[in-house]
Structure formats: C-alpha cells, structure tokens
Design a protein around this motif. Structure first.
Motif, PDB file in Angstrom:
ATOM      1  N   VAL A 251      64.509  17.155  35.404  1.00  0.00           N
ATOM      2  CA  VAL A 251      63.941  17.520  36.699  1.00  0.00           C
ATOM      3  C   VAL A 251      63.805  16.290  37.599  1.00  0.00           C
ATOM      4  CG1 VAL A 251      61.520  17.244  35.987  1.00  0.00           C
ATOM      5  CG2 VAL A 251      62.105  18.844  37.820  1.00  0.00           C
ATOM      6  N   PHE A 252      63.570  15.127  37.016  1.00  0.00           N
ATOM      7  CA  PHE A 252      63.505  13.893  37.805  1.00  0.00           C
ATOM      8  C   PHE A 252      64.878  13.573  38.388  1.00  0.00           C
ATOM      9  CE2 PHE A 252      63.889   9.325  38.376  1.00  0.00           C
ATOM     10  CZ  PHE A 252      62.732   9.012  39.066  1.00  0.00           C
ATOM     11  N   LEU A 253      65.918  13.672  37.567  1.00  0.00           N
ATOM     12  CA  LEU A 253      67.273  13.402  38.046  1.00  0.00           C
ATOM     13  C   LEU A 253      67.688  14.415  39.106  1.00  0.00           C
ATOM     14  CD1 LEU A 253      69.032  12.551  34.656  1.00  0.00           C
ATOM     15  CD2 LEU A 253      68.194  10.965  36.408  1.00  0.00           C
ATOM     16  N   LEU A 254      67.252  15.664  38.927  1.00  0.00           N
ATOM     17  CA  LEU A 254      67.543  16.685  39.932  1.00  0.00           C
ATOM     18  C   LEU A 254      66.885  16.328  41.260  1.00  0.00           C
ATOM     19  CD1 LEU A 254      68.806  19.387  40.679  1.00  0.00           C
ATOM     20  CD2 LEU A 254      66.741  20.515  39.816  1.00  0.00           C
ATOM     21  N   GLY A 255      65.653  15.791  41.181  1.00  0.00           N
ATOM     22  CA  GLY A 255      64.962  15.366  42.388  1.00  0.00           C
ATOM     23  C   GLY A 255      65.717  14.263  43.117  1.00  0.00           C
ATOM     24  N   ILE A 256      66.303  13.329  42.361  1.00  0.00           N
ATOM     25  CA  ILE A 256      67.109  12.265  42.961  1.00  0.00           C
ATOM     26  C   ILE A 256      68.325  12.853  43.669  1.00  0.00           C
ATOM     27  CG2 ILE A 256      68.533  10.245  42.480  1.00  0.00           C
ATOM     28  CD1 ILE A 256      65.605   9.657  42.204  1.00  0.00           C
ATOM     29  N   LEU A 257      68.985  13.821  43.016  1.00  0.00           N
ATOM     30  CA  LEU A 257      70.156  14.457  43.621  1.00  0.00           C
ATOM     31  C   LEU A 257      69.780  15.230  44.885  1.00  0.00           C
ATOM     32  CD1 LEU A 257      72.050  15.792  40.462  1.00  0.00           C
ATOM     33  CD2 LEU A 257      72.640  13.818  41.893  1.00  0.00           C
ATOM     34  N   VAL A 258      68.629  15.884  44.865  1.00  0.00           N
ATOM     35  CA  VAL A 258      68.162  16.615  46.050  1.00  0.00           C
ATOM     36  C   VAL A 258      67.891  15.638  47.193  1.00  0.00           C
ATOM     37  CG1 VAL A 258      66.269  17.995  46.982  1.00  0.00           C
ATOM     38  CG2 VAL A 258      67.251  18.575  44.763  1.00  0.00           C
ATOM     39  N   ASP A 259      67.297  14.484  46.878  1.00  0.00           N
ATOM     40  CA  ASP A 259      67.082  13.458  47.899  1.00  0.00           C
ATOM     41  C   ASP A 259      68.405  13.004  48.509  1.00  0.00           C
ATOM     42  OD1 ASP A 259      64.366  13.372  47.955  1.00  0.00           O
ATOM     43  OD2 ASP A 259      64.142  11.571  46.735  1.00  0.00           O
ATOM     44  N   LEU A 260      69.390  12.773  47.646  1.00  0.00           N
ATOM     45  CA  LEU A 260      70.696  12.327  48.122  1.00  0.00           C
ATOM     46  C   LEU A 260      71.342  13.383  49.017  1.00  0.00           C
ATOM     47  CD1 LEU A 260      73.061  10.361  48.144  1.00  0.00           C
ATOM     48  CD2 LEU A 260      73.858  11.389  45.995  1.00  0.00           C
ATOM     49  N   ALA A 261      71.273  14.649  48.581  1.00  0.00           N
ATOM     50  CA  ALA A 261      71.834  15.733  49.390  1.00  0.00           C
ATOM     51  C   ALA A 261      71.120  15.831  50.742  1.00  0.00           C
ATOM     52  CB  ALA A 261      71.724  17.057  48.634  1.00  0.00           C
ATOM     53  N   SER A 262      69.802  15.646  50.731  1.00  0.00           N
ATOM     54  CA  SER A 262      69.030  15.702  51.973  1.00  0.00           C
ATOM     55  C   SER A 262      69.444  14.580  52.912  1.00  0.00           C
ATOM     56  CB  SER A 262      67.535  15.611  51.658  1.00  0.00           C
ATOM     57  OG  SER A 262      67.134  16.657  50.806  1.00  0.00           O
ATOM     58  N   TRP A 263      69.663  13.398  52.345  1.00  0.00           N
ATOM     59  CA  TRP A 263      70.090  12.254  53.163  1.00  0.00           C
ATOM     60  C   TRP A 263      71.439  12.541  53.809  1.00  0.00           C
ATOM     61  CZ3 TRP A 263      74.212   8.708  52.531  1.00  0.00           C
ATOM     62  CH2 TRP A 263      74.142   7.591  53.370  1.00  0.00           C
ATOM     63  N   LEU A 264      72.370  13.107  53.040  1.00  0.00           N
ATOM     64  CA  LEU A 264      73.690  13.427  53.581  1.00  0.00           C
ATOM     65  C   LEU A 264      73.588  14.482  54.683  1.00  0.00           C
ATOM     66  CD1 LEU A 264      75.805  13.561  50.296  1.00  0.00           C
ATOM     67  CD2 LEU A 264      75.895  11.807  52.082  1.00  0.00           C
ATOM     68  N   ILE A 265      72.754  15.492  54.473  1.00  0.00           N
ATOM     69  CA  ILE A 265      72.573  16.539  55.484  1.00  0.00           C
ATOM     70  C   ILE A 265      72.022  15.945  56.774  1.00  0.00           C
ATOM     71  CG2 ILE A 265      71.255  18.615  56.068  1.00  0.00           C
ATOM     72  CD1 ILE A 265      71.421  19.368  53.095  1.00  0.00           C
ATOM     73  N   SER A 266      71.060  15.035  56.643  1.00  0.00           N
ATOM     74  CA  SER A 266      70.460  14.420  57.836  1.00  0.00           C
ATOM     75  C   SER A 266      71.480  13.587  58.600  1.00  0.00           C
ATOM     76  CB  SER A 266      69.255  13.564  57.441  1.00  0.00           C
ATOM     77  OG  SER A 266      69.657  12.412  56.716  1.00  0.00           O
ATOM     78  N   ARG A 267      72.451  12.982  57.901  1.00  0.00           N
ATOM     79  CA  ARG A 267      73.494  12.210  58.598  1.00  0.00           C
ATOM     80  C   ARG A 267      74.328  13.136  59.482  1.00  0.00           C
ATOM     81  NH1 ARG A 267      70.700   7.958  58.135  1.00  0.00           N
ATOM     82  NH2 ARG A 267      69.258   9.686  57.783  1.00  0.00           N
ATOM     83  N   PHE A 268      74.623  14.348  58.993  1.00  0.00           N
ATOM     84  CA  PHE A 268      75.378  15.300  59.803  1.00  0.00           C
ATOM     85  C   PHE A 268      74.549  15.769  61.002  1.00  0.00           C
ATOM     86  CE2 PHE A 268      77.801  15.783  55.812  1.00  0.00           C
ATOM     87  CZ  PHE A 268      79.087  15.641  56.321  1.00  0.00           C
ATOM     88  N   ALA A 269      73.253  15.938  60.791  1.00  0.00           N
ATOM     89  CA  ALA A 269      72.389  16.373  61.889  1.00  0.00           C
ATOM     90  C   ALA A 269      72.389  15.365  63.034  1.00  0.00           C
ATOM     91  CB  ALA A 269      70.961  16.577  61.377  1.00  0.00           C
ATOM     92  N   LEU A 270      72.572  14.096  62.698  1.00  0.00           N
ATOM     93  CA  LEU A 270      72.549  13.046  63.717  1.00  0.00           C
ATOM     94  C   LEU A 270      73.720  13.146  64.688  1.00  0.00           C
ATOM     95  CD1 LEU A 270      71.473  10.108  61.408  1.00  0.00           C
ATOM     96  CD2 LEU A 270      70.214  10.890  63.427  1.00  0.00           C
ATOM     97  N   HIS A 271      74.732  13.909  64.343  1.00  0.00           N
ATOM     98  CA  HIS A 271      75.884  14.044  65.236  1.00  0.00           C
ATOM     99  C   HIS A 271      75.693  15.148  66.264  1.00  0.00           C
ATOM    100  CE1 HIS A 271      78.817  11.190  63.555  1.00  0.00           C
ATOM    101  NE2 HIS A 271      78.157  11.380  62.422  1.00  0.00           N
ATOM    102  N   THR A 272      74.633  15.910  66.147  1.00  0.00           N
ATOM    103  CA  THR A 272      74.404  16.994  67.102  1.00  0.00           C
ATOM    104  C   THR A 272      73.006  16.984  67.709  1.00  0.00           C
ATOM    105  OG1 THR A 272      73.795  18.452  65.266  1.00  0.00           O
ATOM    106  CG2 THR A 272      76.079  18.533  66.031  1.00  0.00           C
ATOM    107  N   LEU A 273      72.114  16.135  67.229  1.00  0.00           N
ATOM    108  CA  LEU A 273      70.749  16.075  67.746  1.00  0.00           C
ATOM    109  C   LEU A 273      70.382  14.639  68.108  1.00  0.00           C
ATOM    110  CD1 LEU A 273      68.754  18.425  65.321  1.00  0.00           C
ATOM    111  CD2 LEU A 273      69.234  18.834  67.724  1.00  0.00           C
TER     112      LEU A 273
END
Length: 271
Positions: free
Chosen positions: A35-57
């Motif tokens: 579950v800790f490793l899953l949390g790290i992966l979720v953080d990474l996915a969130s970071w990637l999603i936020s990078r895409f958001a920066l191109h439209t907001l």
C-alpha cells in the motif's frame, strides 16, 4: 491530481502504520508494504496529470487547486486512519471548497504560448540557485527554509512544464529540449528538499510553508512572466479564492491528520 495527492499521502501513512503493527520500522520495512508503494505510484500519476493540466489552465489555478489536496488528506485520514477531525478542520475543508470554486470559475482556458529566450534562461538558472540555497539550508538545519525551497522547486517544475513546447515529437527532439529536463530535475530537487525538511521539522509547519510558497510564487510568476489572466470581471473573486484556499491550507497543515507518526498513534487502534 489534487485528489490523488491526498489519497497517496494516506496510502503511504497506512503503509507506515502496517509496518509498525508487525514490529518493523525504518524506510526499508515501510517500502515493503504494497500500500505504501501504491501511494508512491498514485503520487507520481498525480504529478503527471498536473503537468498536463498546466497546458490548459493558468499556473496560479493549477497550484492553488493542488493545495486543496490537504483537504482530501484530512478527510481520508479520518476515514482510513481514524485521526481526529477538529472543528477548525471542518471549517477549513468547507473554506477550501469555496476557495477552489472561486479559483476554478475565475480561471478561463489559458493555452500555453511561446516564452522569451530570457525567461527560458531564468528557468534553467533557477536549478543551480535552488541547489546552492538547499545546501546552505541543509548545513544550517533549517526545516522551514528547506520547505520553502521545496515549494519553489515544485513551482519551477510547473513553470517549466507550462513553458515547454514541441513542434516535433521525435525522440531526438524530446531529449534535446532543456525545459523538459528542467521539469524532471526540479521535481527531483523538490522531493529531496521536502524529504529533508520533514526529517528536520514538524510535518504541519513544513507542509504549510511548502504549499504557501507554491501558491504565492505561482500566482506572481504566472501573472508577471507568463501573462496568465482571469476571466473578465473575475479578478477580485480570483484573489479572494486564492486567499481563502491559502488560509485554509495553513489551518489544515496543523491538523492532527497531517501528523503521520506511527509512534504517536498506536497501531492496534488502526487495524
């Protein structure tokens, strides 16, 4: 992305609690928890999603909305980790929702545009500057200074991500784009500085300093350097929304839900 950051933090805390429940402590024991490793992966996915958001907001909108992840953390920690939810926490969560609604409505679509050569140089020069200041802060053992630098590095990563453009998406072009490397280097610096700050200070103060820096620096740089703007007639609501969200973030950073210390919360109370 904000929801992911909040959920990832709780997953990592749950992993630490499970390791402590079986008498295992330390980073090596914690990373063995799925579950800790899953949390790290979720953080990474969130970071990637936020990078895409920066191109439209606008930059200020993205960073402010991400700061709302603290409200998600507090709510999920109450449900999953059985942490205390104080009266001020409830008000701060409600204030966060109001603030983010104002920010979201006031921030219209903001397509990215080409930046000046000098701004690109400034973004790249920020990397050695943060490294040098980080070394000084480490020597002085200043957790708040490290947290502020971490917030600045996260903002640098966001600024680089918003500024990078590709006319040709071939591998050679991608590998030769300095701003793309800046996105990654800033992110690594931010994570390292944040971890160093947490090892030297209380998580509440460190979190508050980091998110405050991200929101304020992003708002200023976005307006001055990138020309980010709000919808016509929504300038004051945007400022109010940012202020409300920032104040709520500072309050939520002091919540018991942010103090993920297995020793302070007996593991047998959190099966």
């Amino acid at each position: 992305a904000a929801f992911g950051y909040g959920a990832g933090a709780v997953m990592q805390a749950l992993g630490a609690r499970r390791a402590d429940a079986v008498g295992q402590r330390g980073l090596t024991a914690i990373v063995k928890q799925p579950v800790f490793l899953l949390g790290i992966l979720v953080d990474l996915a969130s970071w990637l999603i936020s990078r895409f958001a920066l191109h439209t907001l606008p930059l200020f909108a993205v960073q402010t909305i991400l700061a709302g992840s603290l409200a998600v953390t507090v709510l999920l920690a109450r449900l999953v980790l059985n942490t205390d939810l104080r009266g001020p926490d409830r008000l701060a969560i409600l204030a966060t929702m109001v603030g983010l609604i104002l920010v979201g409505v006031s921030a219209g679509a903001e397509p990215t545009g080409e930046i000046t050569h000098w701004l690109k140089i400034c973004i790249l020069l920020g990397i050695p500057a943060i490294i040098a200041l980080g070394i000084v802060a480490l020597e002085l053992k200043k957790s708040i200074a490290l947290a502020v630098l971490s917030g600045a590095a996260f903002t640098g990563s966001a600024l680089a991500a918003r500024s990078v453009h590709f006319k040709d998406e071939s591998i050679s072009v991608l590998a030769s784009e300095p701003l793309l490397w800046a996105v990654l280097i800033y992110a690594v610096l931010a994570l390292g500085l944040h971890a160093s700050a947490l090892m030297r200070g209380r998580v509440g103060a460190v979190t508050a300093a980091m998110w405050s820096t991200e929101v304020l620096v992003a708002s200023i740089i976005g307006a001055v350097a990138l020309g980010d703007h709000v919808r016509r007639g929504w300038g004051i609501p945007a400022i109010v929304g940012i202020a409300i969200t920032l104040a709520a973030t500072l309050e939520l950073a002091r919540s018991p839900a942010q103090e993920f210390d297995p020793l302070a919360n007996s593991a047998h109370n959190h099966p």
